[in-house]
Design a protein around this motif. Structure first.
Motif, PDB file in Angstrom:
ATOM      1  N   PRO A 107     -24.816 -31.280  48.350  1.00 22.00           N
ATOM      2  CA  PRO A 107     -25.080 -32.562  47.686  1.00 22.00           C
ATOM      3  C   PRO A 107     -23.974 -32.997  46.721  1.00 22.00           C
ATOM      4  CG  PRO A 107     -27.093 -31.275  47.772  1.00 22.00           C
ATOM      5  CD  PRO A 107     -25.990 -30.382  48.271  1.00 22.00           C
ATOM      6  N   LEU A 108     -23.414 -32.073  45.957  1.00 21.19           N
ATOM      7  CA  LEU A 108     -22.341 -32.434  45.034  1.00 21.19           C
ATOM      8  C   LEU A 108     -21.165 -33.046  45.791  1.00 21.19           C
ATOM      9  CD1 LEU A 108     -20.859 -32.484  42.324  1.00 21.19           C
ATOM     10  CD2 LEU A 108     -20.273 -30.071  42.702  1.00 21.19           C
ATOM     11  N   PHE A 109     -20.745 -32.421  46.880  1.00 22.17           N
ATOM     12  CA  PHE A 109     -19.610 -32.933  47.642  1.00 22.17           C
ATOM     13  C   PHE A 109     -19.960 -34.222  48.365  1.00 22.17           C
ATOM     14  CE2 PHE A 109     -18.509 -28.262  47.597  1.00 22.17           C
ATOM     15  CZ  PHE A 109     -17.605 -28.400  46.561  1.00 22.17           C
ATOM     16  N   GLN A 110     -21.216 -34.389  48.750  1.00 22.19           N
ATOM     17  CA  GLN A 110     -21.648 -35.617  49.417  1.00 22.19           C
ATOM     18  C   GLN A 110     -21.576 -36.816  48.476  1.00 22.19           C
ATOM     19  OE1 GLN A 110     -25.445 -33.997  50.602  1.00 22.19           O
ATOM     20  NE2 GLN A 110     -24.816 -33.965  52.753  1.00 22.19           N
ATOM     21  N   ILE A 111     -21.677 -36.586  47.183  1.00 24.58           N
ATOM     22  CA  ILE A 111     -21.513 -37.659  46.193  1.00 24.58           C
ATOM     23  C   ILE A 111     -20.042 -37.824  45.834  1.00 24.58           C
ATOM     24  CG2 ILE A 111     -22.054 -38.369  43.812  1.00 24.58           C
ATOM     25  CD1 ILE A 111     -24.432 -38.692  45.823  1.00 24.58           C
ATOM     26  N   LEU A 112     -19.329 -36.722  45.629  1.00 23.55           N
ATOM     27  CA  LEU A 112     -17.904 -36.806  45.289  1.00 23.55           C
ATOM     28  C   LEU A 112     -17.104 -37.538  46.354  1.00 23.55           C
ATOM     29  CD1 LEU A 112     -17.200 -33.232  43.863  1.00 23.55           C
ATOM     30  CD2 LEU A 112     -17.224 -35.387  42.590  1.00 23.55           C
ATOM     31  N   SER A 124     -12.350 -36.609  44.572  1.00 24.87           N
ATOM     32  CA  SER A 124     -12.957 -35.424  45.172  1.00 24.87           C
ATOM     33  C   SER A 124     -11.914 -34.340  45.401  1.00 24.87           C
ATOM     34  CB  SER A 124     -13.633 -35.795  46.494  1.00 24.87           C
ATOM     35  OG  SER A 124     -14.194 -34.653  47.092  1.00 24.87           O
ATOM     36  N   ARG A 125     -10.753 -34.741  45.912  1.00 28.48           N
ATOM     37  CA  ARG A 125      -9.690 -33.760  46.170  1.00 28.48           C
ATOM     38  C   ARG A 125      -9.194 -33.141  44.859  1.00 28.48           C
ATOM     39  NH1 ARG A 125      -8.876 -33.984  51.413  1.00 28.48           N
ATOM     40  NH2 ARG A 125      -9.151 -35.970  52.502  1.00 28.48           N
TER      41      ARG A 125
END
Length: 183
Positions: free
Chosen positions: A25-30, A37-38
């Protein structure tokens, strides 16, 4: 419920689909900000895989931040991650005791790491006494990596809280075993 819809690989341009190699979930928002994100995952990756700071001490510091801020997502995820890097159930019980001002069986360096994380989380900075104690045990590189880790995860918990990122059901068992303090 998260404040933004969780993105999937299909939502991203082909050149950014790698951002969801870990479907969390964290990466799906970032992923809404590919460049951000990178950068975010670059520093997080260094902290976890590039830093020479002892992994158990690193995870204890991160857990302390998650515990103090009552960050369900961060705390639960890093209990699991901590177990993978040498944190024991007794270490977590020690963290909980130390957080409430009780004695623990943790060694002095772990106690100092937790104290430093508590001070940076609640008081913005480590006290001179805690910094000096850590400096006696850690090289300058390790000490800076510890401060960077605590700083980064204080930012992470604020991002998680503001974006209201949900905890996956499979992580709830860690909260049952090691509950967060009441608000």
């Amino acid at each position: 419920m998260a404040r933004l819809t969780y993105l999937t690989k299909a939502d991203l341009a082909p050149e950014n689909q790698d951002l969801l190699a870990r479907d969390l979930p964290l990466f799906q928002i970032l992923a809404y900000s590919p460049g951000g994100s990178r950068a975010f995952t670059g520093l997080g990756g260094y902290i976890r895989f590039g830093s020479k700071l002892d992994a158990r001490l690193r995870e204890l510091a991160i857990l302390q931040v998650g515990y103090l801020t009552r960050s369900v997502y961060e705390y639960a995820h890093h209990i699991k991650i901590g177990f993978d890097f040498g944190v024991s159930p007794d270490d977590i019980r020690g963290l909980i005791a130390e957080s409430s001002g009780q004695a623990s069986s943790l060694e002095p360096l772990a106690q100092a790491v937790l104290r430093g994380a508590r001070e940076m989380t609640t008081d913005l900075a480590m006290s001179d006494a805690t910094f000096a104690e850590l400096r006696r045990h850690l090289s300058e590189e390790h000490l800076l990596d510890l401060v960077m880790t605590i700083s980064f995860y204080n930012g992470v918990v604020r991002l998680l809280a503001t974006m209201q990122i949900d905890l996956e059901p499979e992580y709830r068992k860690y909260l049952d075993q090691f509950p967060l303090p009441a608000a």
